[in-house]
Write an enzyme that holds these catalytic residues in place. Structure first.
Site, PDB file in Angstrom:
ATOM      1  N   CYS A 153       1.056  -1.122  -0.015  1.00 49.46           N
ATOM      2  CA  CYS A 153      -0.141   0.235   0.077  1.00 49.46           C
ATOM      3  C   CYS A 153       0.885   1.393  -0.078  1.00 49.46           C
ATOM      4  CB  CYS A 153      -0.996  -0.060   1.296  1.00 49.46           C
ATOM      5  SG  CYS A 153      -2.304   1.114   1.147  1.00 49.46           S
ATOM      6  N   HIS A 211      -3.593  -5.290   0.622  1.00 43.75           N
ATOM      7  CA  HIS A 211      -3.033  -5.700   2.011  1.00 43.75           C
ATOM      8  C   HIS A 211      -3.031  -7.304   2.232  1.00 43.75           C
ATOM      9  CE1 HIS A 211      -2.647  -1.763   3.870  1.00 43.75           C
ATOM     10  NE2 HIS A 211      -3.593  -1.578   3.322  1.00 43.75           N
ATOM     11  N   GLU A 260      -1.361  -8.814   4.500  1.00 42.13           N
ATOM     12  CA  GLU A 260      -1.343  -9.233   5.554  1.00 42.13           C
ATOM     13  C   GLU A 260      -2.735  -9.393   6.671  1.00 42.13           C
ATOM     14  OE1 GLU A 260      -0.908  -6.379   4.569  1.00 42.13           O
ATOM     15  OE2 GLU A 260      -1.123  -4.710   5.934  1.00 42.13           O
ATOM     16  N   VAL A 302      -1.351 -14.665  31.743  1.00 41.86           N
ATOM     17  CA  VAL A 302      -0.414 -15.608  30.747  1.00 41.86           C
ATOM     18  C   VAL A 302       0.925 -15.111  30.736  1.00 41.86           C
ATOM     19  CG1 VAL A 302      -0.341 -16.181  28.338  1.00 41.86           C
ATOM     20  CG2 VAL A 302      -2.552 -15.972  29.240  1.00 41.86           C
ATOM     21  N   ASP A 303       1.045 -13.754  30.707  1.00 40.87           N
ATOM     22  CA  ASP A 303       2.416 -13.421  30.438  1.00 40.87           C
ATOM     23  C   ASP A 303       3.386 -13.408  31.433  1.00 40.87           C
ATOM     24  OD1 ASP A 303       1.405 -12.478  28.034  1.00 40.87           O
ATOM     25  OD2 ASP A 303       1.057 -10.296  28.525  1.00 40.87           O
TER      26      ASP A 303
END
Ligand code: XMP
Length: 538
Positions: A85, A180, A182, A237-238
């Protein structure tokens, strides 16, 4: 171990991080850096020979509005470059082509005709037209467009409204796409990015979480040596994955501090202890501070005041414990490191990237400035990883998937799920009701997808309403509290839809809560989306 890498220069698109994640899904290591790095920086970055390709992201701006350009070195390194883009437009302009502003914005689904038989798109198509043209279903979002190819480039893709929707200089391996790849709406997006990084850049696909453990362990050992580390464990979680990883690396040189503020979910504190102390044999100090927190919260109704008290007290309690551990004694020399579960999106967003978002969900455990205040060095073993990679790593480290794939839980915990004043009685009722809701979400499967409703929702919980309503149970009248069930689906927590849970599930949950939790006689379901409502009620 040195990994091949792809450099992603961020021109400020909302979806730049997605590019990095897609590249990593191809098992190639990638990093996002702001587009205004200098040519010297790029040359230095490429010096170790690991840089195999560069991707220029999109932008929310027009090449005429901003003067963000790729550093010239990008085109001089001899590695492939993919412009997406805005990235394609700046590439075209910088290499001698033309870009024109357009009054017409193209936004959304488009069908692009692949042309030129270039390596990037070879044999990649969603369908073929009657005339035999390969077509791609893609996501477009742009105003400006390239109107003249730079010297050396040929046409790679086009649509009726965007005649140059893709361009390629195959000698230099420079490619540009106006759409795009992604985003998942571009059906062959992952195939194109795989083609770019694996076949065109020839990057080695060696970024695998299972193998990452050994590497991360080595790195932690080198950084920490024989010193001691403190980590604030929250059950999230982290911090859990960081604890498991650091423990794998340095064992008893790590001490986890788990501050239980009394506003956790049912049995959560015990589960955290059972996992880390019981199974991993890590050193965990559990500080039961529930009375302290409830005392401070007595009589406080305002949501922001409650948040401040919980956050502030948390830091105070944690600091006290950390100071003790820093001081050492009893066979300890004293801690010198504070470990935090900072992950890559936090790093990108605080690193001056153009895509800095205004709102991010911050865990109150990653309190900025804490290491300096405590005089401790910082250890952040997850700072290269995206959330999905952290989860994968957690499972590879032996943490239970139910823990690793848990819905997010706010730092202030049940404190923001009990409306108004927080009381122990309310928290106890809420915990039991919430556990029933979560249990049934895990029990009920959606037939079409085969997934449980827990996995089909992004966040689900119960809210305690401190009002009483009348009910009838057996022969008697009841006058008890109300709870609201909340379940949302979202990809970024900035906007969210309420989940269309099956009636059978709602019926089961409401029946069980009213029968099993004495003190609650009415269950409601929250059908508000965000915006205008928020996910939490406070
Ligand atoms: P809202 O309610 O703003 O929530 O739509 C968006 C996401 O953020 C979480 N949240 C918090 N997390 N401390 C946190 O660590 C907080 O004070 C906090 N408030 C909301 C919420 O659970 C949801 O995932």
């Amino acid at each position: 171990m040195q990994h091949d890498k792809i450099l992603i220069l961020d021109f400020g698109s909302q979806v730049t991080q997605l590019i990095a994640r897609r590249v990593r899904e191809a098992h190639v290591y990638s990093e996002v850096h702001p587009c205004d790095v200098t040519s010297e920086w790029v040359r230095e970055y490429a010096k170790d020979g690991c840089l195999k390709g560069v991707i220029l992201s999109g932008s929310h701006a027009s090449v005429y509005e901003v003067d963000d350009r790729a550093p010239d070195a990008v085109f001089e390194l001899g590695v492939p470059v993919l412009g997406i883009c805005y990235g394609m437009q700046t590439m075209a302009q910088q290499l001698g082509g033309k870009v024109e502003g357009s009054h017409q914005r193209e936004f959304g689904y488009a069908e692009v005709r692949a042309r030129g038989h270039v390596d990037l798109l070879k044999d990649i198509a969603d369908f073929t037209t009657a005339e035999g043209h390969g077509m791609l279903k893609v996501w477009m979002s742009h105003g400006d467009k390239v109107t003249e190819l730079p010297p050396g480039f040929k046409l790679m893709a086009s649509t009726p409204s965007c005649p140059i929707a893709g361009m390629a200089d195959e000698a230099r391996h420079f490619y540009g796409v106006q759409f795009h790849p992604e985003v998942t709406h571009t059906v062959q997006g992952q195939a194109m990015l795989n083609r770019f990084v694996l076949e065109i850049c020839k990057a080695r696909p060696d970024w695998v979480m299972r193998d990452h453990i050994e590497e991360a362990v080595q790195k932690i050992r080198e950084q920490v040596g024989d010193e001691e580390v403190i980590l604030g464990l929250s059950g999230g979680v982290d911090s859990s994955v960081a604890a498991a990883l650091i423990h794998r690396a340095i064992g008893d040189q790590l001490t986890c501090v788990f501050v239980d503020h009394g506003l956790l979910r049912l049995n959560e504190g015990d589960m955290v202890m059972e996992m880390f102390e019981g199974k991993l044999h890590a050193k965990v100090i559990r500080v039961d501070a529930s009375e302290l927190f409830l005392g401070k919260l007595a009589g406080v109704n305002d949501p922001e005041a409650k948040r401040k008290i919980i956050g502030g007290e948390f830091v105070t309690v944690f600091k006290q414990e950390a100071a003790k551990l820093k001081a050492g004694g009893q066979g300890h020399k004293g801690a010198t490191f504070l470990a935090q579960g900072t992950i890559y999106p936090d790093v990108i967003e605080s690193g001056g990237a153009k895509s800095k978002k205004a709102v991010t969900i911050k865990s109150h455990h990653n309190v900025g400035g804490l290491p300096e205040q405590l005089g401790l060095k910082l250890l952040e073993p997850l700072r290269d990883l995206f959330k999905d990679e952290v989860r994968e790593l957690g499972v590879a480290l032996g943490l239970p998937p139910e823990m690793v794939y848990r819905h997010p839980f706010p730092g202030p915990g049940l404190g923001v799920r009990i409306l108004g004043e927080v009381k122990k009685e309310y928290a106890d009722l809420l915990r039991r009701a919430d556990a029933i809701f979560i249990e049934e979400l895990r029990n009920f499967r959606d037939e079409a997808s085969g997934k449980t409703w827990y996995d089909l929702t992004s966040q689900a919980f119960t809210v305690f309403l401190p009002v009483k309503s009348v009910g009838v149970m057996g022969d008697g009248r009841t006058y008890d509290y109300v709870v609201a069930l909340r379940a949302v689906q979202t990809s970024d927590f900035m906007t969210a839809d309420w989940a269309e849970l099956p009636y059978a599930l709602l019926k089961k949950v409401s029946g069980r809560i009213i029968n099993e939790v004495r003190g609650i006689n009415r269950v409601t379901y929250d059908v508000s989306s965000k915006p205008p409502a928020t996910i939490e009620w406070e």
